[in-house]
Write an enzyme that holds these catalytic residues in place. Sequence first.
Site, PDB file in Angstrom:
ATOM      1  N   CYS A   1       0.391  -1.132  -0.189  1.00  0.00           N
ATOM      2  CA  CYS A   1      -0.035   0.039  -0.081  1.00  0.00           C
ATOM      3  C   CYS A   1       0.846   0.935  -0.170  1.00  0.00           C
ATOM      4  O   CYS A   1       0.233   2.756  -0.122  1.00  0.00           O
ATOM      5  CB  CYS A   1      -0.982  -0.052   1.120  1.00  0.00           C
ATOM      6  SG  CYS A   1      -1.680  -1.293   1.229  1.00  0.00           S
TER       7      CYS A   1
ATOM      8  N   HIS B   1      -3.372   6.504   2.202  1.00  0.00           N
ATOM      9  CA  HIS B   1      -3.982   5.727   2.260  1.00  0.00           C
ATOM     10  C   HIS B   1      -5.119   4.753   1.778  1.00  0.00           C
ATOM     11  O   HIS B   1      -5.553   5.199   3.396  1.00  0.00           O
ATOM     12  CB  HIS B   1      -2.500   4.252   2.411  1.00  0.00           C
ATOM     13  CG  HIS B   1      -3.128   2.669   1.654  1.00  0.00           C
ATOM     14  ND1 HIS B   1      -4.054   2.657   0.711  1.00  0.00           N
ATOM     15  CD2 HIS B   1      -3.319   1.993   2.588  1.00  0.00           C
ATOM     16  CE1 HIS B   1      -4.257   1.266   0.919  1.00  0.00           C
ATOM     17  NE2 HIS B   1      -4.108   1.509   1.798  1.00  0.00           N
TER      18      HIS B   1
ATOM     19  N   ASN C   1     -10.187  -0.709  -0.543  1.00  0.00           N
ATOM     20  CA  ASN C   1      -8.624  -1.070  -0.540  1.00  0.00           C
ATOM     21  C   ASN C   1      -8.111  -0.990  -1.838  1.00  0.00           C
ATOM     22  O   ASN C   1      -7.871  -2.924  -1.769  1.00  0.00           O
ATOM     23  CB  ASN C   1      -8.288  -1.550   0.991  1.00  0.00           C
ATOM     24  CG  ASN C   1      -7.089  -1.341   0.976  1.00  0.00           C
ATOM     25  OD1 ASN C   1      -6.325  -1.167   0.268  1.00  0.00           O
ATOM     26  ND2 ASN C   1      -6.606  -1.615   2.507  1.00  0.00           N
TER      27      ASN C   1
END
Length: 331
Positions: free
Chosen positions: A122, A256, A287
Amino acid sequence: MTAITSPTGSQYAAVLGIGSYRPRRVVPNSEIVDQIDSSDEWIQTRSGIKERRWASDDETVLMMSVEAAKDALKESGIDPAQIGCVVVSTVTHLYQTPAIATRIAVEVGAPTAAAFDVSAACAGFCYGLALASDMVRGGSAKYVLAIGVERLSDLTDRNDRGTAFIFADGAGAAVVGPADEPGIGPVVWGSDGTQHAVISQKESWQEAAGTQNWPHLTMEGNPVFRWASFEMAKTAQQALDVAGVAADELDLFVPHQANMRITDAMRRALKLPEHVKVARDIERQGNTSAASIPLAITAMRESGEAKSGDLALVIGFGAGLVYAAQVIRLP
């Protein structure tokens, strides 16, 4: 002694163009809840997610990356043949070799560019920006294409109550090149390998062989939440400090898109003033790991929350545990 010639790059680097690709298929919480004995309310309370995008068969890592890259190149006005390097962050290109970056380079019109993949989960897009900025300023490439792309639905255990509702698919890209003034601040990055197990694959590739399934992702929610909410706020503040930017000088905060509660905790810890717009793309996108920051930026631009020239604090963090943050100015 013969001297080695040292390359000379631009004094400054900046993001010249940003693009993204969202898969066509929208998956609401209602499609997931029965399989994990959950509810829409529970998922929204825990993560902030109402729906996510999952890629169809034709929306491959290659296809999504190319589409995002084309948008970024178009905005930058740079001829693809001028791209000197393609850096792709992904953990879901399901072949060890060759790097997907080499194929993307050909597809976007930069067939002789240096090309490589990075596995930084990420934090991958921020890692890519840092590498691209250093290349431009160091003289090893005049223009760099940095991409974050994931098909996390391939590695999601649809029966895992802790992760089935989280992960999603998409791609984002940025063209980085020379500038007359700084457009990308110094990166603050690092890792904490002592916590490598809190986000990881359940099975190795060897263990998955013969099962007709790819390895699945697993995550220990509470340790990740504590680490991301508090330690990453410190990293974000460090990125502001080294860039010489105060919180009240920011226009945007784009973390993020891991969890809405993490975003809110970081916003409070940073004491961001009300005028700073905060990315909340996770509500509709889920996500997407390395793709989440550029996807969130494009969403804010489309909604009118972000505009050209805005100053944004971006931070990525995830499996490893790895992290990276910097201040950037939007093209």
